[in-house]
Design an enzyme around this catalytic site. Structure first.
Site, short mmCIF file in Angstrom:
data_model
loop_
_atom_site.label_atom_id
_atom_site.label_comp_id
_atom_site.label_asym_id
_atom_site.label_seq_id
_atom_site.Cartn_x
_atom_site.Cartn_y
_atom_site.Cartn_z
CD GLU A 137 -2.78 -1.31 0.02
OE1 GLU A 137 -3.06 -0.27 -0.62
OE2 GLU A 137 -3.17 -2.44 -0.31
CG ASP A 205 2.18 -6.43 -6.32
OD1 ASP A 205 1.96 -6.33 -5.11
OD2 ASP A 205 1.30 -6.68 -7.14
#
Length: 487
Positions: A137, A205
């Site tokens: 996040e 990611d």
């Protein structure tokens, strides 16, 4: 219309706008980022992102079940800041919040705000797994993915996008409220947004796992956690909510494992704080499937010294919740004798002593603790103990200093309002309540309340000047936030 979309389609749309991600097919361990063709600066400046983030944090406080637990908030913010310290391209401060929700999920939005569902404590086996979710996040924020998505959306389909974003955030945090707020304006834009975010997915990611490694956590935690999600989805009729908002295609798990395998192997022990936070979150804020079970406590009782400590702490939490204060004290007292400055033990013992109607003992314990004057959690505990001991002047003395340094702490303003009321200081009570209302996005009520405080004091006094100046600040916030209330 949007309200006719299937739930899965809506979840996919929410996930793309909240910029959750799939891992790339190649384990590129460098920090070189692909050229996205924009820095999002033509749509939003960093200052605008901070303003929007401030607006939506206030909306979340008012509409979502945020957990205002000083200890848990201190833990997740310290963990988050450890990760942020090892992230690149950090342009904003970061703030981390917990929502009392048994659906497994997390999301990030403007201004460095990251929201975690408390269910993450239930599903993560260790601190590295929890950190892997947070690192993911954080990477969405540092790469300004949301600003880029908004820029693309405005280019392809001009919408009242800020108001729509607010509804989407609420839909994730509080589905009933958010779903009711969503309109049909996004119905025709789903595919364009999905296509745009594919490039962002690769960034988030790849960068997230590098942040995880640099911060000293186990990079294998990311694929291990994804494996848990995949296994749960495989044997369940309903997949975890996080898989609706964070899609897990077949390639994602393999790519995560491939990337982690190329990183240096490390053995990382979870901190004592992780285990204590886990049993506290499950024991004090249970919802649905989020419960502190005997099975977990028995497992911890057979584990290492940190887990054994958490097992005892968890038993005490259960007794505290059942108002069996004597039994809770029997567990905590010997632990506290060995660790007299342990903030987790001091906090729960404060609650126990207050439950036993012995706040004076809590005051003595807290004032004797090393570092009590600088630890925010202990300062709040001490102020609360003074209120319970009917010593409001001492509480106010602490809280006036505390709120100056921690102006966004709703717990402190509530305590200050109580302490002021006990002293008959009506204007100061109203002033403290106004600050709490403003933090919850209720600026109209805050202005009315503070106007009443101003009317309580002598005309032309320094207090009146201070209250009137604060009213002007609230009105300026109203003006600034008005543009974000469209839709």
């Amino acid at each position: 219309m949007l309200n006719r979309l299937k739930k899965s389609a809506l979840a996919t749309l929410l996930s793309t706008l909240l910029l959750t991600a799939a891992l790339p097919s190649r384990a590129d361990l460098s920090d070189n980022l692909p050229d996205m063709g924009t820095t999002a600066g033509s749509t939003l400046s960093i200052n605008q992102e901070l303003q929007i983030g401030d607006f939506y944090v206030r909306q979340l406080r008012a509409s979502a079940p945020l957990i205002n637990d000083p200890l848990l908030n201190q833990y997740i913010n310290e963990l988050g800041q450890r990760l942020v310290a090892h992230a690149y391209s950090v342009r904003t401060p970061f703030h981390f919040f917990l929502i009392q929700n048994d659906e497994l999920n997390a999301f990030a939005f403007f201004g460095g705000n990251v929201v975690l569902h408390a269910s993450l404590f239930r599903y993560t086996d260790n601190e590295s797994q929890l950190a892997s979710v947070m690192a993911h996040e954080i990477s969405h924020v540092t790469q300004r993915h949301l600003a880029r998505a908004m820029e693309e959306q405005k280019r392809n389909a001009p919408l009242t996008w800020v108001g729509t974003l607010g509804s989407i955030l609420l839909a994730i945090a509080s589905p009933q409220v958010g779903m009711a707020a969503l309109t049909g304006t996004l119905a025709g834009t789903q595919q364009g947004i999905i296509s745009f975010t594919q490039g962002n997915e690769q960034e988030a990611d790849r960068i997230g796992i590098q942040v995880l490694q640099r911060a000293g956590f186990d990079p294998q935690a990311m694929p291990n956690f994804l494996q848990k999600l995949a296994d749960q989805s495989r044997f369940s009729s309903k997949p975890p909510e996080i898989l609706l908002t964070h899609p897990l295609p077949d390639s994602r798990l393999a790519d995560a494992r491939n990337r982690a395998n190329q990183m240096r192997p490390v053995v990382v022990q979870s901190s004592e704080g992780f285990y204590l936070a886990k049993v506290r979150a499950l024991g004090m804020y249970p919802t649905g499937r989020n419960q502190l079970t005997d099975e977990l406590l028995n497992e911890y009782a057979r584990g290492n010294t940190r887990e054994q400590m958490a097992a005892q702490y968890g038993r005490a939490v259960q007794f505290l919740q059942a108002k069996s204060f004597d039994n809770a004290k029997k567990i905590i007292a010997p632990l506290l004798a060995k660790q007299p400055d342990n903030v987790w033990l001091l906090d729960i013992m404060t609650d126990i002593e207050i439950g036993l109607h012995q706040p004076q003992q809590a005051i003595a314990m807290l004032t004797a603790a090393k570092g009590s004057s600088s630890n925010p959690v202990l300062q709040l505990n001490l102020a609360n103990a003074y209120v319970e001991a009917k010593q409001p002047a001492n509480a106010s003395r602490i809280l006036n200093r505390y709120t100056f340094a921690h102006a966004d702490d709703v717990n402190a303003w509530d305590l200050l309002a109580q302490a002021s009321a006990m002293q008959g200081l009506r204007d100061e009570e109203l002033s403290a309540r106004a600050e709490g209302l403003a933090l919850n996005g209720q600026l109209d009520q805050a202005i009315t309340t503070l106007s009443s405080a101003s009317a309580q004091v002598p005309l032309g006094s320094l207090k009146q000047a201070r209250y009137d100046a604060r009213i002007d600040q609230f009105r300026e916030l109203q003006k600034r936030f008005r543009q974000y209330q469209k839709g």
